[in-house]
Scaffold this motif. Structure first.
Motif, PDB file in Angstrom:
ATOM      1  N   ILE A  23       0.981  -0.998  -0.166  1.00 35.49           N
ATOM      2  CA  ILE A  23       0.037  -0.140  -0.139  1.00 35.49           C
ATOM      3  C   ILE A  23       0.849   0.890  -0.119  1.00 35.49           C
ATOM      4  N   VAL A  24       0.785   2.406  -1.321  1.00 39.99           N
ATOM      5  CA  VAL A  24       1.574   3.493  -1.276  1.00 39.99           C
ATOM      6  C   VAL A  24       0.524   4.448  -0.620  1.00 39.99           C
ATOM      7  N   SER A  25       0.976   5.472  -0.390  1.00 41.52           N
ATOM      8  CA  SER A  25       0.222   6.956  -0.334  1.00 41.52           C
ATOM      9  C   SER A  25      -0.340   7.109  -0.918  1.00 41.52           C
ATOM     10  N   ARG A  26       0.895   7.596  -2.055  1.00 41.08           N
ATOM     11  CA  ARG A  26       1.019   8.511  -3.200  1.00 41.08           C
ATOM     12  C   ARG A  26       0.892   7.816  -4.600  1.00 41.08           C
ATOM     13  N   ILE A  27       0.688   8.518  -5.441  1.00 41.94           N
ATOM     14  CA  ILE A  27       0.799   7.006  -6.690  1.00 41.94           C
ATOM     15  C   ILE A  27       2.277   7.968  -6.582  1.00 41.94           C
ATOM     16  N   PRO A  28       3.002   6.281  -6.856  1.00 40.58           N
ATOM     17  CA  PRO A  28       4.427   6.135  -7.051  1.00 40.58           C
ATOM     18  C   PRO A  28       5.129   6.977  -8.195  1.00 40.58           C
ATOM     19  N   GLN A  29       6.064   7.679  -8.155  1.00 40.96           N
ATOM     20  CA  GLN A  29       6.275   7.498  -9.661  1.00 40.96           C
ATOM     21  C   GLN A  29       7.834   7.768  -9.812  1.00 40.96           C
ATOM     22  N   ILE A  30       7.992   6.028  -9.952  1.00 44.36           N
ATOM     23  CA  ILE A  30       8.805   5.098 -10.483  1.00 44.36           C
ATOM     24  C   ILE A  30       8.823   4.674 -10.944  1.00 44.36           C
ATOM     25  N   ASP A  31       9.225   4.698 -12.378  1.00 45.91           N
ATOM     26  CA  ASP A  31       8.781   4.432 -13.876  1.00 45.91           C
ATOM     27  C   ASP A  31       8.947   2.611 -14.019  1.00 45.91           C
ATOM     28  N   SER A  32       9.016   1.596 -13.247  1.00 47.00           N
ATOM     29  CA  SER A  32       8.859   0.246 -12.847  1.00 47.00           C
ATOM     30  C   SER A  32       7.207  -0.448 -11.681  1.00 47.00           C
ATOM     31  N   ILE A  33       6.068   0.689 -11.251  1.00 48.39           N
ATOM     32  CA  ILE A  33       5.674  -0.103 -10.745  1.00 48.39           C
ATOM     33  C   ILE A  33       4.357   0.405 -11.359  1.00 48.39           C
ATOM     34  N   ILE A  34       3.582  -0.508 -11.432  1.00 48.20           N
ATOM     35  CA  ILE A  34       1.889  -0.773 -11.626  1.00 48.20           C
ATOM     36  C   ILE A  34       0.850  -0.293 -10.732  1.00 48.20           C
ATOM     37  N   CYS A  35       0.002   0.730 -10.483  1.00 43.59           N
ATOM     38  CA  CYS A  35      -0.659   1.329  -9.428  1.00 43.59           C
ATOM     39  C   CYS A  35      -1.770   1.025  -9.471  1.00 43.59           C
ATOM     40  N   PHE A  36      -2.605   1.219  -8.644  1.00 47.07           N
ATOM     41  CA  PHE A  36      -4.302   0.956  -8.996  1.00 47.07           C
ATOM     42  C   PHE A  36      -4.471   2.143  -8.104  1.00 47.07           C
ATOM     43  N   CYS A  37      -5.196   2.885  -8.510  1.00 41.35           N
ATOM     44  CA  CYS A  37      -5.198   4.418  -7.314  1.00 41.35           C
ATOM     45  C   CYS A  37      -6.784   4.801  -7.845  1.00 41.35           C
ATOM     46  N   GLU A  38      -7.223   5.392  -7.123  1.00 43.99           N
ATOM     47  CA  GLU A  38      -8.166   6.617  -7.234  1.00 43.99           C
ATOM     48  C   GLU A  38      -9.742   5.894  -7.507  1.00 43.99           C
ATOM     49  N   PRO A  39     -10.716   4.854  -6.390  1.00 43.00           N
ATOM     50  CA  PRO A  39     -11.268   4.406  -6.860  1.00 43.00           C
ATOM     51  C   PRO A  39     -12.083   5.571  -7.519  1.00 43.00           C
TER      52      PRO A  39
END
Length: 104
Positions: free
Chosen positions: A7-23
């Motif tokens: 779980i991350v507190s905000r969308i990562p700026q790392i270009d290697s992570i797929i992030c599910f966000c903003e329901p």
């Protein structure tokens, strides 16, 4: 099978992570946005449409999937060796359900 993700507190700026966000809700049901590196776009396109109802949202410049397809999408992408994370708001709204297949 239980899937473990970060779980991350905000969308990562790392270009290697797929992030599910903003329901959010649409006229088609509950959805989450997906941010991903450009190299992973084909992996998202390869996800089953019937499971995820994935689509590109040109206004948000992000992918969008049904929350009901979240476990499938995370499992599939993790098996393909992608780094996957969800934001806190997704964890609270979507993953805190008793029947969730995802462990955070």
């Amino acid at each position: 099978m239980t899937i473990e993700i970060d779980i991350v507190s905000r969308i990562p700026q790392i270009d290697s992570i797929i992030c599910f966000c903003e329901p959010h809700s649409t006229r088609y049901g509950k959805k989450v946005y997906v941010t991903c590196p450009f190299r992973a776009k084909d992996a998202l396109k390869d996800l089953s449409w019937s499971e995820t109802h994935r689509r590109w949202d040109p206004e948000q410049e992000m992918w969008e999937i049904d929350t009901s397809g979240l476990a499938y999408a995370i499992n599939t992408l993790a098996k393909d060796d992608y780094n996957v994370a969800v934001t806190e708001d997704v964890a609270v709204e979507v993953l805190d359900e008793p029947q969730s297949e995802i462990k955070v």
